[in-house]
Scaffold this motif. Sequence first.
Motif, PDB file in Angstrom:
ATOM      1  N   SER A   4       3.520   7.743   5.424  1.00  0.00           N
ATOM      2  CA  SER A   4       3.171   6.791   6.478  1.00  0.00           C
ATOM      3  C   SER A   4       2.556   5.572   5.816  1.00  0.00           C
ATOM      4  O   SER A   4       1.502   5.663   5.181  1.00  0.00           O
ATOM      5  CB  SER A   4       2.169   7.406   7.453  1.00  0.00           C
ATOM      6  OG  SER A   4       2.728   8.505   8.115  1.00  0.00           O
ATOM      7  N   LEU A   5       3.192   4.418   5.954  1.00  0.00           N
ATOM      8  CA  LEU A   5       2.671   3.198   5.332  1.00  0.00           C
ATOM      9  C   LEU A   5       1.460   2.682   6.088  1.00  0.00           C
ATOM     10  O   LEU A   5       1.445   2.643   7.316  1.00  0.00           O
ATOM     11  CB  LEU A   5       3.749   2.128   5.307  1.00  0.00           C
ATOM     12  CG  LEU A   5       4.944   2.472   4.424  1.00  0.00           C
ATOM     13  CD1 LEU A   5       6.045   1.467   4.619  1.00  0.00           C
ATOM     14  CD2 LEU A   5       4.533   2.536   2.973  1.00  0.00           C
ATOM     15  N   GLY A   6       0.415   2.330   5.327  1.00  0.00           N
ATOM     16  CA  GLY A   6      -0.775   1.733   5.915  1.00  0.00           C
ATOM     17  C   GLY A   6      -1.746   2.708   6.551  1.00  0.00           C
ATOM     18  O   GLY A   6      -2.784   2.298   7.056  1.00  0.00           O
ATOM     19  N   ARG A   7      -1.414   3.989   6.523  1.00  0.00           N
ATOM     20  CA  ARG A   7      -2.322   4.998   7.099  1.00  0.00           C
ATOM     21  C   ARG A   7      -2.640   6.044   6.033  1.00  0.00           C
ATOM     22  O   ARG A   7      -1.738   6.570   5.399  1.00  0.00           O
ATOM     23  CB  ARG A   7      -1.660   5.673   8.299  1.00  0.00           C
ATOM     24  CG  ARG A   7      -1.508   4.719   9.461  1.00  0.00           C
ATOM     25  CD  ARG A   7      -0.964   5.339  10.732  1.00  0.00           C
ATOM     26  NE  ARG A   7      -0.823   6.765  10.734  1.00  0.00           N
ATOM     27  CZ  ARG A   7       0.100   7.417  11.447  1.00  0.00           C
ATOM     28  NH1 ARG A   7       0.938   6.746  12.204  1.00  0.00           N
ATOM     29  NH2 ARG A   7       0.162   8.721  11.425  1.00  0.00           N
ATOM     30  N   ILE A  16      -4.456   9.466  -0.046  1.00  0.00           N
ATOM     31  CA  ILE A  16      -3.440   8.553  -0.573  1.00  0.00           C
ATOM     32  C   ILE A  16      -3.030   7.615   0.547  1.00  0.00           C
ATOM     33  O   ILE A  16      -2.791   8.045   1.672  1.00  0.00           O
ATOM     34  CB  ILE A  16      -2.207   9.314  -1.100  1.00  0.00           C
ATOM     35  CG1 ILE A  16      -2.601  10.281  -2.202  1.00  0.00           C
ATOM     36  CG2 ILE A  16      -1.153   8.327  -1.608  1.00  0.00           C
ATOM     37  CD1 ILE A  16      -1.466  11.142  -2.708  1.00  0.00           C
ATOM     38  N   GLN A  17      -2.951   6.323   0.207  1.00  0.00           N
ATOM     39  CA  GLN A  17      -2.500   5.339   1.184  1.00  0.00           C
ATOM     40  C   GLN A  17      -1.374   4.527   0.549  1.00  0.00           C
ATOM     41  O   GLN A  17      -1.533   3.977  -0.546  1.00  0.00           O
ATOM     42  CB  GLN A  17      -3.636   4.428   1.622  1.00  0.00           C
ATOM     43  CG  GLN A  17      -3.224   3.490   2.729  1.00  0.00           C
ATOM     44  CD  GLN A  17      -4.424   2.936   3.473  1.00  0.00           C
ATOM     45  OE1 GLN A  17      -5.393   3.631   3.732  1.00  0.00           O
ATOM     46  NE2 GLN A  17      -4.352   1.675   3.812  1.00  0.00           N
ATOM     47  N   ILE A  28       7.391   0.490  -2.770  1.00  0.00           N
ATOM     48  CA  ILE A  28       6.174   1.005  -2.142  1.00  0.00           C
ATOM     49  C   ILE A  28       5.173   1.351  -3.237  1.00  0.00           C
ATOM     50  O   ILE A  28       5.484   2.062  -4.181  1.00  0.00           O
ATOM     51  CB  ILE A  28       6.475   2.248  -1.283  1.00  0.00           C
ATOM     52  CG1 ILE A  28       7.384   1.861  -0.119  1.00  0.00           C
ATOM     53  CG2 ILE A  28       5.195   2.888  -0.780  1.00  0.00           C
ATOM     54  CD1 ILE A  28       7.850   3.035   0.705  1.00  0.00           C
ATOM     55  N   GLY A  29       3.956   0.836  -3.087  1.00  0.00           N
ATOM     56  CA  GLY A  29       2.866   1.178  -3.980  1.00  0.00           C
ATOM     57  C   GLY A  29       1.910   2.112  -3.261  1.00  0.00           C
ATOM     58  O   GLY A  29       2.109   2.453  -2.093  1.00  0.00           O
ATOM     59  N   PHE A  30       0.872   2.531  -3.971  1.00  0.00           N
ATOM     60  CA  PHE A  30      -0.114   3.402  -3.332  1.00  0.00           C
ATOM     61  C   PHE A  30      -1.452   3.311  -4.036  1.00  0.00           C
ATOM     62  O   PHE A  30      -1.550   2.874  -5.171  1.00  0.00           O
ATOM     63  CB  PHE A  30       0.370   4.847  -3.291  1.00  0.00           C
ATOM     64  CG  PHE A  30       0.478   5.497  -4.648  1.00  0.00           C
ATOM     65  CD1 PHE A  30      -0.593   6.185  -5.197  1.00  0.00           C
ATOM     66  CD2 PHE A  30       1.655   5.427  -5.374  1.00  0.00           C
ATOM     67  CE1 PHE A  30      -0.491   6.792  -6.436  1.00  0.00           C
ATOM     68  CE2 PHE A  30       1.766   6.020  -6.614  1.00  0.00           C
ATOM     69  CZ  PHE A  30       0.694   6.704  -7.150  1.00  0.00           C
TER      70      PHE A  30
END
Length: 80
Positions: A4-7, A16-17, A28-30
């Motif tokens: 889930s991006l941004g959550r 982990i976000q 996509i980064g994290f």
Amino acid sequence: RPVSLGRPMLIHGGKIQFFYSFHSIPCIGFEAYFGGKSFYYSADTCFDADLINKLTDEGVISQNRRDFLLDFPWHHDVIL
């Protein structure tokens, strides 16, 4: 489970976000937190403040996106 991006996602006691990076192809980064330490993976984000501001002025990216890209999280223990 799907990302889930941004959550934030809680996995085995860590957090982990995921986020979209600024790259010529979709990436996509994290950022990850566990045991009082943190790790940031930029996913090869293009950090060119002039370009980011130009794209914002032209309406290509939003001001919120610009702010996210320019506010690099230097506080992490490890940055890649």
